[in-house]
Write a protein that holds these residues in place. Structure first.
Motif, mmCIF file in Angstrom:
data_model
loop_
_atom_site.group_PDB
_atom_site.id
_atom_site.type_symbol
_atom_site.label_atom_id
_atom_site.label_comp_id
_atom_site.label_asym_id
_atom_site.label_seq_id
_atom_site.Cartn_x
_atom_site.Cartn_y
_atom_site.Cartn_z
ATOM 1 N N LEU A 1 0.811 -1.332 0.024
ATOM 2 C CA LEU A 1 0.085 -0.035 -0.046
ATOM 3 C C LEU A 1 0.819 1.329 -0.121
ATOM 4 O O LEU A 1 0.321 2.371 -0.211
ATOM 5 N N THR A 2 2.066 1.286 0.274
ATOM 6 C CA THR A 2 2.964 2.431 0.111
ATOM 7 C C THR A 2 3.981 2.267 -1.002
ATOM 8 O O THR A 2 4.901 3.389 -1.321
ATOM 9 N N GLY A 3 4.322 1.113 -1.577
ATOM 10 C CA GLY A 3 5.196 1.001 -2.649
ATOM 11 C C GLY A 3 6.510 0.592 -2.452
ATOM 12 O O GLY A 3 6.811 0.636 -1.207
ATOM 13 N N CYS A 4 7.499 0.325 -3.259
ATOM 14 C CA CYS A 4 8.849 -0.028 -2.986
ATOM 15 C C CYS A 4 9.579 0.365 -4.277
ATOM 16 O O CYS A 4 8.782 0.775 -5.407
ATOM 17 N N THR A 5 10.869 0.244 -4.191
ATOM 18 C CA THR A 5 11.718 0.736 -5.343
ATOM 19 C C THR A 5 12.672 -0.497 -5.642
ATOM 20 O O THR A 5 12.896 -1.329 -4.721
ATOM 21 N N SER A 6 13.260 -0.598 -6.864
ATOM 22 C CA SER A 6 14.073 -1.654 -6.966
ATOM 23 C C SER A 6 15.211 -1.319 -6.704
ATOM 24 O O SER A 6 15.933 -0.251 -6.260
ATOM 25 N N GLY A 7 16.369 -2.603 -6.403
ATOM 26 C CA GLY A 7 17.669 -2.379 -5.955
ATOM 27 C C GLY A 7 18.632 -1.943 -7.185
ATOM 28 O O GLY A 7 18.052 -1.790 -8.112
ATOM 29 N N GLY A 8 20.137 -1.555 -6.985
ATOM 30 C CA GLY A 8 20.846 -1.084 -7.867
ATOM 31 C C GLY A 8 21.480 -2.261 -8.404
ATOM 32 O O GLY A 8 21.425 -3.513 -8.100
ATOM 33 N N ARG B 1 12.525 -8.360 -14.825
ATOM 34 C CA ARG B 1 12.828 -7.009 -15.300
ATOM 35 C C ARG B 1 13.251 -6.851 -16.864
ATOM 36 O O ARG B 1 13.107 -5.961 -17.545
ATOM 37 N N SER B 2 13.772 -8.011 -17.547
ATOM 38 C CA SER B 2 14.111 -8.139 -18.855
ATOM 39 C C SER B 2 13.104 -8.798 -19.800
ATOM 40 O O SER B 2 13.168 -8.794 -20.884
ATOM 41 N N ALA B 3 11.954 -9.160 -19.307
ATOM 42 C CA ALA B 3 11.016 -9.741 -19.903
ATOM 43 C C ALA B 3 10.138 -8.657 -20.727
ATOM 44 O O ALA B 3 10.153 -7.546 -20.347
ATOM 45 N N SER B 4 9.555 -9.133 -22.017
ATOM 46 C CA SER B 4 8.784 -8.203 -22.652
ATOM 47 C C SER B 4 7.430 -7.928 -22.539
ATOM 48 O O SER B 4 6.696 -7.312 -22.967
ATOM 49 N N VAL C 1 4.523 -4.778 -19.416
ATOM 50 C CA VAL C 1 5.464 -4.350 -18.672
ATOM 51 C C VAL C 1 5.279 -3.108 -18.049
ATOM 52 O O VAL C 1 4.558 -2.261 -18.553
ATOM 53 N N PRO C 2 6.230 -2.467 -17.043
ATOM 54 C CA PRO C 2 6.094 -1.074 -16.261
ATOM 55 C C PRO C 2 5.994 -0.093 -17.317
ATOM 56 O O PRO C 2 5.333 0.941 -16.795
ATOM 57 N N THR C 3 6.654 0.153 -18.430
ATOM 58 C CA THR C 3 6.544 1.016 -19.190
ATOM 59 C C THR C 3 5.476 0.868 -20.374
ATOM 60 O O THR C 3 5.105 1.971 -21.158
ATOM 61 N N ASN C 4 4.723 -0.197 -20.449
ATOM 62 C CA ASN C 4 3.836 -0.198 -21.443
ATOM 63 C C ASN C 4 2.631 -1.303 -21.056
ATOM 64 O O ASN C 4 2.841 -2.599 -21.178
ATOM 65 N N TYR C 5 1.492 -0.966 -20.298
ATOM 66 C CA TYR C 5 0.530 -1.862 -19.612
ATOM 67 C C TYR C 5 -0.687 -1.423 -19.583
ATOM 68 O O TYR C 5 -1.015 -0.112 -19.731
ATOM 69 N N LEU D 1 2.108 -2.105 -10.207
ATOM 70 C CA LEU D 1 2.232 -1.851 -11.452
ATOM 71 C C LEU D 1 3.585 -2.267 -12.299
ATOM 72 O O LEU D 1 3.819 -1.665 -13.281
ATOM 73 N N SER D 2 4.252 -2.857 -11.365
ATOM 74 C CA SER D 2 5.545 -3.595 -11.720
ATOM 75 C C SER D 2 5.804 -4.919 -11.145
ATOM 76 O O SER D 2 5.995 -4.788 -9.929
ATOM 77 N N PRO D 3 5.711 -5.938 -11.983
ATOM 78 C CA PRO D 3 5.778 -7.131 -11.583
ATOM 79 C C PRO D 3 6.994 -7.475 -10.652
ATOM 80 O O PRO D 3 7.062 -8.073 -9.700
ATOM 81 N N ALA D 4 8.028 -6.900 -11.184
ATOM 82 C CA ALA D 4 9.346 -7.267 -10.339
ATOM 83 C C ALA D 4 9.495 -6.605 -9.154
ATOM 84 O O ALA D 4 9.902 -7.084 -7.997
ATOM 85 N N ASN D 5 8.687 -5.204 -9.047
ATOM 86 C CA ASN D 5 8.855 -4.646 -7.722
ATOM 87 C C ASN D 5 7.716 -5.082 -6.795
ATOM 88 O O ASN D 5 7.956 -5.237 -5.509
ATOM 89 N N LEU D 6 6.846 -5.663 -7.111
ATOM 90 C CA LEU D 6 5.668 -6.606 -6.612
ATOM 91 C C LEU D 6 6.276 -7.476 -5.790
ATOM 92 O O LEU D 6 6.097 -7.816 -4.694
#
Length: 285
Positions: free
Chosen positions: A32-39, A80-83, A117-121, A180-185
């Protein structure tokens, strides 16, 4: 030599993140507050006994031989690399026990349907009894619409009568992160934005920081309804199992399902149709 093809695409010369893993304050807070991906980081896998690796099929990725935290990062990198991917799931929060009791009651249930994907969904997010929203995002813009609950929460009164266009980075959209981002979820659910530490290989575990242990299990053909070989990544918080991520044991280690929960809630998510082309609608505003 048996070690010439040790762990297929998972363990070949790919980059691996070593950022720490932490469950945080609970699954519901992450959702409910979100998260960010690692480096990014660059070391290759360690903790793999190449002499013990035995892979009969050239399609097998050997993820069961990689330490738990590195296996988790391999999964996140594959995602993250999936289309494209289709994802569905729900999460039900558990409320704090009433005074004088120890029983937690079910609260809100959050459902998501996601394609792309997160840029087109396209995505639909529903918070039962509160609001429902639809999002079509591409090219840095998003068309959003929803019911009265969404209109009130977003401040977009016109969203009830049709799509309203906003930037994809607008809080109206990002408030639904990480759904809205499978990897971040997956990172939020499993409790990390990467992984650190060396570990045990098949059925072995490794502390990933914050009291969290990620373990890779043996290959099974019974965990996926398609009958394809799969591997479980089991996450333990030091006291109990908080989640199980089932991933493909052939090709890229794409997730198939996640099931888990903690004191804040429980959830279940399914992932399918990796890299399948799907015509998504244009922006309608």
């Amino acid at each position: 030599m048996r070690a010439e093809r040790p762990v297929s695409s998972v363990a070949r010369a790919r980059t691996w993140s070593r950022a720490g893993v932490a469950v945080g304050a609970g699954l519901v807070i992450a959702l409910l507050t979100g998260c960010t991906s690692g480096g990014d980081a660059v070391p290759t896998p360690d903790g793999v006994d190449l002499g013990a690796v035995q892979i009969d099929s050239g399609d097998r990725n050997g993820i069961e031989y990689v330490s738990g935290p590195q296996a988790l990062e391999a999964v996140l990198r594959a995602v993250r690399s999936a289309s494209s991917v289709s994802m569905t799931g729900s999460f039900t929060e558990l409320t704090a026990p009433a005074e004088g009791t120890t029983t937690r009651q079910e609260g809100r249930t959050l459902d998501v349907v996601f394609d792309g994907v997160p840029t087109n969904y396209t995505a639909t997010v529903t918070i039962a009894g509160v609001e429902q929203a639809s999002v079509r995002s591409t090219g840095g813009r998003a068309a959003v619409s929803g019911d009265a609950g969404f209109a009130a929460a977003s401040g977009l009164a016109d969203a009830t009568s049709g799509p309203v266009c906003v930037d994809s980075t607008d809080p109206v959209v990002t408030r639904f992160s990480p759904l809205l981002s499978p990897a971040n979820l997956i990172a939020a659910l499993v409790g990390g934005r990467g992984a650190g530490g060396a570990g045990g290989g098949s059925s072995g575990g490794s502390s990933a920081g914050g009291g969290v242990t990620v373990s890779t299990g043996a290959v099974s053909s019974n965990l996926d309804t398609t009958g394809e070989p799969t591997v479980q990544l089991v996450v333990n918080d030091g006291e109990t199992t908080v989640g199980t991520l089932v991933v493909a044991a052939t090709g890229e280690p794409y997730p198939i399902s996640f099931t888990g929960g903690d004191a804040t809630g429980r959830g279940s998510f399914a992932f399918a149709r990796w890299n399948e082309k799907k015509a998504l609608p244009g922006l309608s505003c």
